[in-house]
Design a protein around this motif. Sequence first.
Motif, PDB file in Angstrom:
ATOM      1  N   THR A 138       0.824  -1.220   0.000  1.00 54.23           N
ATOM      2  CA  THR A 138       0.000   0.000   0.000  1.00 54.23           C
ATOM      3  C   THR A 138       0.853   1.263   0.000  1.00 54.23           C
ATOM      4  N   GLY A 152      -3.708  -0.954   4.172  1.00 57.67           N
ATOM      5  CA  GLY A 152      -4.751  -1.963   4.292  1.00 57.67           C
ATOM      6  C   GLY A 152      -5.670  -1.963   3.093  1.00 57.67           C
ATOM      7  N   ILE A 153      -6.101  -3.137   2.713  1.00 58.29           N
ATOM      8  CA  ILE A 153      -7.153  -3.207   1.696  1.00 58.29           C
ATOM      9  C   ILE A 153      -8.470  -2.919   2.398  1.00 58.29           C
ATOM     10  N   ASP A 154      -9.526  -2.723   1.653  1.00 61.24           N
ATOM     11  CA  ASP A 154     -10.827  -2.495   2.290  1.00 61.24           C
ATOM     12  C   ASP A 154     -11.217  -3.757   3.058  1.00 61.24           C
ATOM     13  N   GLY A 198      -9.327  -4.856   5.421  1.00 61.68           N
ATOM     14  CA  GLY A 198      -8.055  -5.445   5.847  1.00 61.68           C
ATOM     15  C   GLY A 198      -7.632  -4.971   7.223  1.00 61.68           C
ATOM     16  N   ARG A 214      -6.587  -3.168  10.507  1.00 61.68           N
ATOM     17  CA  ARG A 214      -7.026  -1.942  11.169  1.00 61.68           C
ATOM     18  C   ARG A 214      -5.915  -1.396  12.052  1.00 61.68           C
ATOM     19  N   ASN A 272      -7.801   1.684   4.032  1.00 64.07           N
ATOM     20  CA  ASN A 272      -8.918   0.813   4.396  1.00 64.07           C
ATOM     21  C   ASN A 272     -10.143   1.652   4.768  1.00 64.07           C
ATOM     22  N   ARG A 315     -12.896   0.863   5.981  1.00 65.49           N
ATOM     23  CA  ARG A 315     -13.626   0.512   7.208  1.00 65.49           C
ATOM     24  C   ARG A 315     -12.978   1.117   8.454  1.00 65.49           C
ATOM     25  N   ASN A 360      -9.949   4.015  -1.376  1.00 66.90           N
ATOM     26  CA  ASN A 360      -8.680   3.317  -1.120  1.00 66.90           C
ATOM     27  C   ASN A 360      -7.839   3.205  -2.403  1.00 66.90           C
ATOM     28  N   GLU A 379      -1.295  -6.594   5.221  1.00 66.70           N
ATOM     29  CA  GLU A 379      -2.258  -5.668   4.604  1.00 66.70           C
ATOM     30  C   GLU A 379      -3.691  -6.168   4.758  1.00 66.70           C
TER      31      GLU A 379
END
Lengths: 623, 402
Positions: A123, A170-172, A174, A176, A208, A210, A230, B198
């Motif tokens: 990322t 982070g991915i969505d 992913g 936190r 991310n 979230r 993202n 990730e």
Amino acid sequence: MSAPSSSSPPVDKDKLERVLATDCGSTTTKAILIEKVGGEWRQTWRGEAPTTVEAPFEDVTRGVLNGAQEVAELSGRSLVRDDGAGILRTNGDPTKGVSAYISTSSAGGGLQLVVGGVVLSMTAESAMRAALGAGAIVMDTFAANDRRKPFEQIERIRQLRPDMILLAGGIDGGTRKHVVALAEMLKAARPRTRLGGGFDLPIIYAGNQRVTDDIERILGEMCDLKVVPNVRPVMESENLGPARDKIHDLFMEHVMAQAPGYDKLMRWVDAPIMPTPGAVGLIMQTIARQRGINVLGVDIGGATTDVFSVFDGTFNRTVSANLGMSYSVSNVLAEAGLSNILRWVPFDIDEKGLRNRIGNKMIRPTTIPQTLEELKIEQAIAREALRLAFIQHKEFATDLKGVQQERTIADAFRQTGQDSLVKMQALDLIVGSGGVLSHAPRRVQSMRMMMDAYEPEWITEVAVDSIFMMPHLGVLSSIHEEAATEVFEKDCLIFLGTAIAATGEQKPTGPALRVQFRLPDGTGVDESIDSGRLRRWELSRDDEIEITLTPLQRRLDVGEGPGKARTAKVRGGVVGLVVDTRGRPIHLPDAAAERVRKLQEWVEALGEYGAGGQSRWAGQGAD
Amino acid sequence: MNLLILFAALLAPVLAATPATGLSVETPAYSDGLTLSLSWTAPDDAHSLILLRSDQGEAGPWHVAAGPWPGTKAEHQDKVTTDPTKTPPAAHYWYRLVSLDEDTAPPPEADGDDAAAAEQAYVAALLAGQPATAAVQGTPVASWLSASPGYLLLLALIVSVGGLMLWFTDRARKGHEMFIRRMPGIDAIEEGIGRATEMGKPVLYVPGIDELQDIQTIASMLILGQISRKVAEYQSDIVVSCCIPIVREVADEVVGSGYMLAGYPDAYNPKNVRFISSEQFAFTAGTNGIILREKPATHIFLGRFFAESLILAETGYVNRSVQIAGTAEATQLPFFVAACDYTLIGEELFAVSAYLSKDPRLVSSLKASDYVKVFVVVMLVVGTIAASFGSSFFIELFTISG
């Protein structure tokens, strides 16, 4: 990269007849006039003036007006309002003014960003790609695995004072905890802006989704937080557009608004002001898309070297911050090593002498070569700077990491990892710009430098940017893509010619390649070229010929497979057609005397420095 | 006594033969300490010869050591004991050579309790009725070296490996860079850990299903140490699924150490190192359960695998995880290659630890063993070519005997 959103009313491109474009650099503001002449778009006049961001003027528009005034005087057309309050618009009178005024800017160091992500190669790299693609200079990259303790990260951020921060991670759906940790680190650092203390530092959150609530809770009060989709919503793909657009918007709203005189300039322009490298990237992408080609571009400056590439529609930009021809020239020496620079110098020189010359260039960065020897040394250094920047670019321009691979049985035995997206055999056009390339006394020297540094394979066109017009055309492409492309092809680029080289294992001696074609005057050429040679034929850009290339060694490949002949249509340029049988990678003899003899042979084969090695210094015209 | 009379009667007609002369006993060069070399001048009229040996003294008792041989034989290598662990060699041995004519009976082939008595009767009859040499003494002495080229080659290889290791270690410590070719599978391990970080998911590690003493499991434990340290640095999680209880215990220590070395001892959760079952397919089902329930982002299968390899790798593939596998079990490699993103083939598994740690000792050992492998491969090729052209030089060079 999409065009940035603009607060200006959209320009009706059908009504465009004449556009004034400026590029406000750190030292010089360059203005060009682009007009419709006989139904086609051409760059007609050019002027420049010192940039006036710094004291005593502290108003960028003064330099813009001076540059525009020079263009006005040359063209004999009024371009500046009588009260000096802006650029004159046509307003129905075709004899004065312009239809639109556009500008780019890199004054004051350009757009400087700090980026952050969870993993450096994932990322954080996506965030860096977004920032670089938007034309920013990435000052530093923070990540959970950057091997720095939190206190070191905090200390560094406090030192940097960027224009804005792009935070990903982070991915969505992913991680936190890592993203929150980065945000808390930023909160603890309380970074300050570069240009002014009167407003909060913009932080773009593109991680991310979230975790957005947590990020707003942590950073919302201490900065101007902007949340965008993202940059890496899933591991398998990136979504860089929204982050890039937001960077452009904030560049206008925050950075430009704070720089002296930019508030006025922003009111004058008909399209958002773009960071200079972002505009260059945009024109590269436009050209690659419109012509359906793969493009490699380079801008070699005094302190940094920018490399742009568009391969199969994927755009990448890297900034090699320590590779340049003046301020960073000693760093080129340190990174490349003396022997690597020395290998390109076509005469005997002792190491100490070379070191001293390079050191002198660093402490007197604005000097230019005064003797032929100095020119040759500078061009040797340029080859290494270009090569090293290109290596960095190839390492950066790869497929996304952390993605499930579908490898075949054959792949199990491959020793290479992820391939770079930059594939020389698929490259169609190399565009060089920057003083050492654009202002080389002879164009053939630019071509040789790029051929030595990039080692193009098979058939590749080589060009230079005549007057560093690409930033202007980049921003023009945001309002009139076709006009930008037309000017790019006709006036911006000086096509040097076509480079032809075979790949594959090559014997050091003996015939390597047979070349057959018919010159425009009807003369037939049928020649076998030995290994280790350069061969040049005069051929203009307007002439397209059909050439047949036949490898004379069974492992050599010109694009049809080892040992197989290939017929292709090629065009020339101010240099012409250059066939390179030096092998890939280029082999240079180890012994100094033999190496110098070989280099001199290549110099003479292309006529780089004229008869008897005398340089023709008179201007930048074609040979 | 009856047997003695019987043998004496049988041997009576052969008294005409003459004894051998010049019997001598020597310790052979490069001896293993269990063999003595005997030589003599064969008599003209003996039909056959038989060798008697005593370990008590020249007065006997005598045992048949070897023979009968044809009367023309003139030398013999006598192995004084066939199993030195059960019957250690004596300090000295005495030999006598008895000449026989064609009517002489061979030694008796009796078994059990009667065997010793029958032999003694036979020997007594021989000495009473047949011409024999005087007793000659010999002393078996083990040499420091064996003349066998195979042994010498082995010694040279061991010395070379040791020497190369020391040399490479010295070079590494002086800062010389050691080239290890790229192994995408190993490079992908860090990428896999990054992916897990990730995604906020754990890394799953399976160290094979064999016992701890298996070399592949040992290699896997070494790699687990490196990986767990890296996972800790990324502040991510690792789940280790074990088939053998003792492997689980060792893995627990290894992962804990990895977290400690990375500076995050408190982040280690021992519950993530799990013993599933010692039964192969119960273990496989349990590990599949982890894959499907916890959805690890990355799977690393390194160690000795059998039939469960494809089941695990297929489940991982369906889970869309990045999978890195490595085993020296040749029969399982095709399954891993088909279903995993990266596969470490055979000996690559043993190079991982050196590749990851860049520890000069490990890297130098890897380099040294690679050079020896190159030497062996060259010898194989040259030997094959030489043998094809009828030369036995290379075959003899690699023969270990004596």
